[in-house]
Design an enzyme around this catalytic site. Structure first.
Site, PDB file in Angstrom:
ATOM      1  N   GLU A 195      52.869  19.184  14.013  1.00 13.69           N
ATOM      2  CA  GLU A 195      53.579  18.234  13.142  1.00 13.69           C
ATOM      3  C   GLU A 195      53.039  16.819  13.265  1.00 13.69           C
ATOM      4  O   GLU A 195      53.625  15.871  12.749  1.00 13.69           O
ATOM      5  CB  GLU A 195      55.078  18.248  13.480  1.00 13.69           C
ATOM      6  CG  GLU A 195      55.790  19.521  13.063  1.00 13.69           C
ATOM      7  CD  GLU A 195      55.688  19.769  11.569  1.00 13.69           C
ATOM      8  OE1 GLU A 195      56.078  18.882  10.791  1.00 13.69           O
ATOM      9  OE2 GLU A 195      55.207  20.844  11.178  1.00 13.69           O
ATOM     10  N   ARG A 199      25.930   9.018   5.824  1.00 14.53           N
ATOM     11  CA  ARG A 199      24.983   8.849   4.721  1.00 14.53           C
ATOM     12  C   ARG A 199      24.601   7.390   4.521  1.00 14.53           C
ATOM     13  O   ARG A 199      23.569   7.089   3.932  1.00 14.53           O
ATOM     14  CB  ARG A 199      25.575   9.414   3.427  1.00 14.53           C
ATOM     15  CG  ARG A 199      25.793  10.912   3.451  1.00 14.53           C
ATOM     16  CD  ARG A 199      26.533  11.364   2.200  1.00 14.53           C
ATOM     17  NE  ARG A 199      25.741  11.128   1.001  1.00 14.53           N
ATOM     18  CZ  ARG A 199      24.814  11.944   0.535  1.00 14.53           C
ATOM     19  NH1 ARG A 199      24.540  13.065   1.182  1.00 14.53           N
ATOM     20  NH2 ARG A 199      24.149  11.661  -0.566  1.00 14.53           N
ATOM     21  N   ASP A 226      24.112   7.808  -5.370  1.00 11.99           N
ATOM     22  CA  ASP A 226      25.198   8.786  -5.379  1.00 11.99           C
ATOM     23  C   ASP A 226      26.389   8.284  -6.185  1.00 11.99           C
ATOM     24  O   ASP A 226      26.550   7.081  -6.413  1.00 11.99           O
ATOM     25  CB  ASP A 226      25.664   9.073  -3.945  1.00 11.99           C
ATOM     26  CG  ASP A 226      24.769  10.070  -3.246  1.00 11.99           C
ATOM     27  OD1 ASP A 226      24.037  10.788  -3.943  1.00 11.99           O
ATOM     28  OD2 ASP A 226      24.789  10.122  -2.009  1.00 11.99           O
TER      29      ASP A 226
END
Length: 288
Positions: free
Chosen positions: A122, A160, A175
């Site tokens: 939880e 990246r 990108d």
């Protein structure tokens, strides 16, 4: 510069296995980044390595206890303080947190070391999160069984941005989201596949026209699929949009002139043909 990601988790093997291959694995072997998966159970303080208990106030499920999480994080921070003389940011994977996006990926890529705290069951006792000054981060409006997958998503996106991780830095620079737009369609060989052709402009060799085509495709796709991003791009780039408007207007005028010349040439041919069919009296062989 090497970037170090410290992943505090109950499942370190899951993290190591997933991040030890492909681009990130190669980058780690080149010394560009390091993944340090730390098992929170090692700080449990009991022979059963138990780190969870029932929640106060009742409710379903178990909660990760404050002490093991706190001790684990402090142990990692101690090593970081020796190296860089300041504590690292602690990111707690949580659906209640700030939504992770490309801007945040670029922001995090400026850090030398990061701690990614993965909850389970939880979640984690709120007191531990306060004590370690955790920043809650979400990768979307959905719930997962643990924080390991979101942590790996963030590591991949941030990595990246690190120079040298990708073979071609241009891949990162073009990108989706890097310039605020979704990426344009991509094509490879053959030029015709299953009756579908690559757009002729991409075969033209005219890099300026290719760049314009890609920008227009990105703009159209973003407007259709992510109008929120499109509107933000328009707001943030008034100069670029004005240049685009002027370019489109110039292209429209050039196209109109071309069509007008074609119509004039066609009309000229028709007039020549009509004149060819007018009878010359000297050629009249009708008997008188």
């Amino acid at each position: 510069m090497r970037m170090i990601f410290h992943v505090l988790t109950l499942f370190p093997d899951m993290v190591r296995t997933a991040l030890d291959s492909s681009v990130l694995g190669r980058a780690a072997r080149k010394g560009l980044l390091q993944i340090n998966a730390v098992n929170i159970r090692d700080f449990s303080g009991n022979i059963h390595n138990s780190v969870d208990d029932y929640t106060y106030g009742g409710g379903a499920g178990m909660l990760m206890q404050a002490q093991p999480v706190y001790d684990c994080c402090c142990s990692v921070q101690a090593g970081i303080l020796e190296r860089q003389k300041k504590p690292a940011r602690v990111l707690y994977m949580s659906p209640q947190g700030r939504t992770f996006d490309q801007d945040m990926a670029k922001e995090l890529a400026l850090e030398e070391e990061l701690i990614l705290l993965c909850g389970h069951y939880e979640g984690i006792d709120a007191r531990a999160l306060t004590a370690v000054r955790a920043e809650e981060v979400s990768i979307g409006d959905f719930v997962l069984t643990g924080g390991e997958l979101p942590a790996m998503v963030i590591i991949d996106a941030v990595s990246r941005m690190i120079p040298g991780v990708l073979g071609n830095q241009e891949s990162a620079d073009t990108d989706s989201f890097m310039n605020g737009l979704l990426e344009y369609p991509q094509y490879s060989r053959p030029a015709v596949w299953d009756g579908m052709e690559v757009p002729p402009v991409l075969l033209s060799g005219d890099h300026a026209k290719v760049d314009i085509w890609r920008f227009e495709q990105s703009l159209a796709i973003t407007k259709e699929r992510r109008p929120d991003l499109y509107e933000k791009f328009v707001r943030d780039n008034p100069g670029l949009m004005e240049e685009r408007r002027k370019r489109i207007e110039r292209e429209r005028r050039i196209e109109e002139r071309r069509r007008r010349k074609e119509r004039q040439a066609e009309n000229g041919k028709k007039e020549d043909n009509s004149n060819d069919h007018i009878a010359d009296p000297s050629d009249d062989h009708t008997p008188h």
